[in-house]
Write a protein that holds these residues in place. Structure first.
Motif, PDB file in Angstrom:
ATOM      1  N   MET A   1       2.997  44.694   7.466  1.00  0.00           N
ATOM      2  CA  MET A   1       2.471  44.250   8.761  1.00  0.00           C
ATOM      3  C   MET A   1       3.620  43.835   9.667  1.00  0.00           C
ATOM      4  SD  MET A   1      -0.111  41.068   9.606  1.00  0.00           S
ATOM      5  CE  MET A   1       1.015  39.885   8.839  1.00  0.00           C
ATOM      6  N   LEU A   2       3.579  44.276  10.885  1.00  0.00           N
ATOM      7  CA  LEU A   2       4.592  43.906  11.872  1.00  0.00           C
ATOM      8  C   LEU A   2       3.867  43.466  13.140  1.00  0.00           C
ATOM      9  CD1 LEU A   2       7.611  43.750  12.443  1.00  0.00           C
ATOM     10  CD2 LEU A   2       7.552  46.116  13.191  1.00  0.00           C
ATOM     11  N   ARG A   3       4.084  42.211  13.530  1.00  0.00           N
ATOM     12  CA  ARG A   3       3.429  41.674  14.706  1.00  0.00           C
ATOM     13  C   ARG A   3       4.366  40.682  15.386  1.00  0.00           C
ATOM     14  NH1 ARG A   3      -1.076  37.278  12.530  1.00  0.00           N
ATOM     15  NH2 ARG A   3       0.362  36.114  11.184  1.00  0.00           N
ATOM     16  N   LEU A   4       4.081  40.369  16.640  1.00  0.00           N
ATOM     17  CA  LEU A   4       4.954  39.451  17.372  1.00  0.00           C
ATOM     18  C   LEU A   4       4.151  38.696  18.410  1.00  0.00           C
ATOM     19  CD1 LEU A   4       5.726  40.747  20.465  1.00  0.00           C
ATOM     20  CD2 LEU A   4       6.743  42.453  18.962  1.00  0.00           C
ATOM     21  N   LYS A   5       4.673  37.544  18.802  1.00  0.00           N
ATOM     22  CA  LYS A   5       4.133  36.768  19.905  1.00  0.00           C
ATOM     23  C   LYS A   5       5.177  36.680  21.013  1.00  0.00           C
ATOM     24  CE  LYS A   5       0.603  33.738  17.931  1.00  0.00           C
ATOM     25  NZ  LYS A   5       0.102  32.344  17.859  1.00  0.00           N
ATOM     26  N   MET A   6       4.717  36.835  22.250  1.00  0.00           N
ATOM     27  CA  MET A   6       5.556  36.638  23.428  1.00  0.00           C
ATOM     28  C   MET A   6       4.991  35.410  24.150  1.00  0.00           C
ATOM     29  SD  MET A   6       6.575  39.328  26.488  1.00  0.00           S
ATOM     30  CE  MET A   6       4.896  39.917  26.704  1.00  0.00           C
ATOM     31  N   TYR A   7       5.665  34.278  23.982  1.00  0.00           N
ATOM     32  CA  TYR A   7       5.129  33.014  24.493  1.00  0.00           C
ATOM     33  C   TYR A   7       5.283  32.910  26.010  1.00  0.00           C
ATOM     34  CZ  TYR A   7       5.047  31.411  19.634  1.00  0.00           C
ATOM     35  OH  TYR A   7       4.786  31.276  18.291  1.00  0.00           O
ATOM     36  N   PRO A   8       4.401  32.139  26.664  1.00  0.00           N
ATOM     37  CA  PRO A   8       4.562  31.876  28.097  1.00  0.00           C
ATOM     38  C   PRO A   8       5.727  30.915  28.322  1.00  0.00           C
ATOM     39  CG  PRO A   8       2.679  30.654  27.233  1.00  0.00           C
ATOM     40  CD  PRO A   8       3.175  31.528  26.120  1.00  0.00           C
ATOM     41  N   ALA A   9       6.890  31.477  28.616  1.00  0.00           N
ATOM     42  CA  ALA A   9       8.132  30.707  28.716  1.00  0.00           C
ATOM     43  C   ALA A   9       8.606  30.575  30.158  1.00  0.00           C
ATOM     44  CB  ALA A   9       9.223  31.364  27.860  1.00  0.00           C
ATOM     45  N   ARG A  10       7.651  30.628  31.114  1.00  0.00           N
ATOM     46  CA  ARG A  10       7.986  30.566  32.547  1.00  0.00           C
ATOM     47  C   ARG A  10       8.932  31.709  32.902  1.00  0.00           C
ATOM     48  NH1 ARG A  10       5.506  25.843  35.001  1.00  0.00           N
ATOM     49  NH2 ARG A  10       4.401  24.877  33.271  1.00  0.00           N
ATOM     50  N   ASN A  11      10.127  31.413  33.405  1.00  0.00           N
ATOM     51  CA  ASN A  11      11.063  32.478  33.743  1.00  0.00           C
ATOM     52  C   ASN A  11      12.020  32.784  32.588  1.00  0.00           C
ATOM     53  OD1 ASN A  11      12.071  29.766  34.653  1.00  0.00           O
ATOM     54  ND2 ASN A  11      13.980  30.926  34.881  1.00  0.00           N
ATOM     55  N   GLY A  12      11.670  32.323  31.378  1.00  0.00           N
ATOM     56  CA  GLY A  12      12.547  32.505  30.221  1.00  0.00           C
ATOM     57  C   GLY A  12      11.977  33.431  29.163  1.00  0.00           C
ATOM     58  N   ALA A  14      10.854  33.752  24.851  1.00  0.00           N
ATOM     59  CA  ALA A  14      10.524  33.113  23.580  1.00  0.00           C
ATOM     60  C   ALA A  14       9.647  34.075  22.789  1.00  0.00           C
ATOM     61  CB  ALA A  14       9.807  31.785  23.793  1.00  0.00           C
ATOM     62  N   PHE A  15      10.130  34.507  21.620  1.00  0.00           N
ATOM     63  CA  PHE A  15       9.419  35.480  20.801  1.00  0.00           C
ATOM     64  C   PHE A  15       9.408  35.036  19.343  1.00  0.00           C
ATOM     65  CE2 PHE A  15      11.006  37.823  24.413  1.00  0.00           C
ATOM     66  CZ  PHE A  15       9.968  38.671  24.752  1.00  0.00           C
ATOM     67  N   LEU A  16       8.264  35.198  18.696  1.00  0.00           N
ATOM     68  CA  LEU A  16       8.149  34.993  17.257  1.00  0.00           C
ATOM     69  C   LEU A  16       7.742  36.319  16.636  1.00  0.00           C
ATOM     70  CD1 LEU A  16       8.138  33.075  14.792  1.00  0.00           C
ATOM     71  CD2 LEU A  16       5.708  32.644  15.270  1.00  0.00           C
ATOM     72  N   VAL A  17       8.545  36.783  15.671  1.00  0.00           N
ATOM     73  CA  VAL A  17       8.285  38.056  14.993  1.00  0.00           C
ATOM     74  C   VAL A  17       7.883  37.772  13.554  1.00  0.00           C
ATOM     75  CG1 VAL A  17       9.270  40.266  14.268  1.00  0.00           C
ATOM     76  CG2 VAL A  17       9.957  39.259  16.457  1.00  0.00           C
ATOM     77  N   LEU A  25      12.439  33.769  14.992  1.00  0.00           N
ATOM     78  CA  LEU A  25      12.220  33.206  16.326  1.00  0.00           C
ATOM     79  C   LEU A  25      13.412  33.572  17.197  1.00  0.00           C
ATOM     80  CD1 LEU A  25      10.461  31.400  18.192  1.00  0.00           C
ATOM     81  CD2 LEU A  25      11.868  29.457  17.440  1.00  0.00           C
ATOM     82  N   ILE A  26      13.147  34.241  18.317  1.00  0.00           N
ATOM     83  CA  ILE A  26      14.199  34.656  19.243  1.00  0.00           C
ATOM     84  C   ILE A  26      14.022  33.878  20.540  1.00  0.00           C
ATOM     85  CG2 ILE A  26      15.268  36.587  20.460  1.00  0.00           C
ATOM     86  CD1 ILE A  26      14.064  38.448  18.330  1.00  0.00           C
ATOM     87  N   PRO A  40       3.402  24.213  17.485  1.00  0.00           N
ATOM     88  CA  PRO A  40       2.171  24.305  16.682  1.00  0.00           C
ATOM     89  C   PRO A  40       2.161  25.498  15.728  1.00  0.00           C
ATOM     90  CG  PRO A  40       1.642  23.768  18.961  1.00  0.00           C
ATOM     91  CD  PRO A  40       3.101  24.114  18.936  1.00  0.00           C
ATOM     92  N   ASP A  41       2.686  26.644  16.178  1.00  0.00           N
ATOM     93  CA  ASP A  41       2.737  27.818  15.306  1.00  0.00           C
ATOM     94  C   ASP A  41       3.705  27.608  14.143  1.00  0.00           C
ATOM     95  OD1 ASP A  41       0.868  29.209  16.725  1.00  0.00           O
ATOM     96  OD2 ASP A  41       2.277  30.560  17.720  1.00  0.00           O
ATOM     97  N   LEU A  42       4.832  26.961  14.404  1.00  0.00           N
ATOM     98  CA  LEU A  42       5.802  26.726  13.336  1.00  0.00           C
ATOM     99  C   LEU A  42       5.265  25.717  12.323  1.00  0.00           C
ATOM    100  CD1 LEU A  42       9.212  26.688  15.248  1.00  0.00           C
ATOM    101  CD2 LEU A  42       8.010  28.606  14.169  1.00  0.00           C
ATOM    102  N   ARG A  43       4.548  24.728  12.797  1.00  0.00           N
ATOM    103  CA  ARG A  43       3.931  23.767  11.865  1.00  0.00           C
ATOM    104  C   ARG A  43       2.885  24.458  11.000  1.00  0.00           C
ATOM    105  NH1 ARG A  43       4.574  20.033  16.395  1.00  0.00           N
ATOM    106  NH2 ARG A  43       6.087  18.436  15.758  1.00  0.00           N
TER     107      ARG A  43
END
Length: 390
Positions: A1-12, A14-17, A25-26, A40-43
């Motif tokens: 399984m390969l999935r990722l999150k693209m967080y709402p980082a304003r003008n920046g 933040a990705f979790l793969v 975490l990038i 919350p995701d890391l916890r």
């Protein structure tokens, strides 16, 4: 399984793969990005018995490093991490380069350094709802925090440069991470630029690595205004110009120092370009794969939030994917640029492209109404916090 999150980082960024159970975490946007969305995701990951196998700080820029400062400040000591265990960190700071010998710091030099440290990390150059405050904890550099909390850093203690040309790094479950950038030369250029900025502040010392110097290095690099390309963008919302008509290469030293990675898992490949210069990525991909193209990846994170200064026609001739990731809310520099998005979807393809955004912006809205010049199919989607399956 390969999935990722693209967080709402304003003008920046933040990705979790999640690659076959290995987690990467990038970047982490600003402090509020980390606290409100990533922590919350890391916890939850830690509660399930997992860990971060790799944490990547692509470069020293406020919209990428702010949340990581918050993370490392809050995560505590080894063996008793309050959020999640982290197996290794990649972060190129001052100590990651061999420092040429220089004159010792005078008393006035130390005063300059201490003044920068007391000032801390500056707030982003925006106000109101687009600004993400830097917390009071972030009065020390990420370098100092990594040393203080005893992280495995750049395979050791941070004194190794994480640059292109290194062998691929293997994570659990056969996941491989290859560095596509930066080069050592780009890191040296950033250090040279920083020295010049310090000279403007009347610092005359040799910048030998110690905690105060490292703090000053990151604090100045993170938010100091840097050189911009010669052409200032003046493209109207109704512009029909093509990318090759408006593209001017990036010259920002911090962006040039950005870590770019290729993540491979279960036969799939993700290309994360940070804020890297297009020309450097072209050189490295040609070194790895030759001049032919385009090379097909399964997902590509577009460099520098879709700026016209970091994605060239040359680069797009070498890379393609069914998934493109564009991270920006359009504040500060009004990224992404429509010309980049149009060039991506105008190319012929035998597959349908999906362009994922973490915010609706004028460019993404305009792209929805765009008709590909080649007739290639594409979709536009906005995703915040949800998993994108590759």
């Amino acid at each position: 399984m390969l999935r990722l999150k693209m967080y709402p980082a304003r003008n920046g960024d933040a990705f979790l793969v999640d690659a076959s159970g290995s987690h990467i975490l990038i970047d982490a946007g600003f402090a509020s990005t980390f606290n409100d969305h990533i922590a919350p995701d890391l916890r939850q990951l830690a509660h399930a018995g997992g860990q971060l196998d790799l944490l990547v700080c692509t470069h020293i820029d406020g919209d990428h490093i702010g949340g990581l400062l918050e993370f490392i400040s809050s995560n505590g000591a080894p063996g008793a991490r309050s959020i999640v265990e982290v197996k290794e960190v990649w972060h190129n700071s001052l100590r990651s380069l061999p420092s040429p010998p220089g004159p010792p710091d005078s008393a006035s030099d130390r005063q300059v350094l201490e003044a920068i440290r007391r000032r801390g990390f500056l707030l982003p150059p925006a106000s109101g709802p687009t600004a993400n405050p830097i917390s009071a904890k972030q009065g020390s550099s990420l370098a100092k925090r990594l040393k203080q909390h005893d992280y495995l850093w750049n395979a050791s203690d941070g004194t190794t440069s994480m640059t292109s040309g290194r062998p691929p790094h293997t994570l659990p479950n056969g996941v491989q991470v290859r560095l596509i950038g930066p080069t050592v030369a780009r890191l040296e250029e950033l250090r040279t630029w920083w020295i010049l900025e310090m000279r403007r502040l009347s610092y005359k010392g040799g910048a030998a690595v110690d905690p105060v110097v490292e703090d000053a290095y990151e604090m100045v690099c993170a938010y100091t205004r840097q050189p911009a390309p010669a052409m200032v963008k003046t493209i109207s919302a109704a512009s029909t110009k093509r990318l090759n008509e408006v593209y001017v290469p990036d010259i920002s030293p911090t962006n040039g120092s950005s870590i770019a990675t290729l993540i491979e898992s279960e036969g799939k490949r993700l290309l994360f370009l940070g804020d890297a210069w297009a020309e450097d990525i072209v050189v490295e991909l040609k070194r790895l794969h030759g001049d032919g193209g385009p090379h097909l990846f399964d997902a590509i994170k577009v460099s520098h939030h879709g700026s016209i200064h970091n994605t060239s026609v040359d680069l797009l001739s070498l890379i393609d994917a069914p998934i493109f990731l564009v991270s920006s809310n359009g504040s500060i520099h009004h990224h992404p640029d429509y010309e980049v998005l149009a060039e991506i979807v105008d190319r012929p393809a035998t597959f349908e492209r999906k362009i994922y955004f973490n915010y609706e912006t004028p460019a993404s809205t305009r792209l929805r109404a765009h008709v590909s010049r080649s007739g290639a199919k594409f979709q536009v989607d906005v995703v915040q916090d949800g998993w994108i399956h590759v």
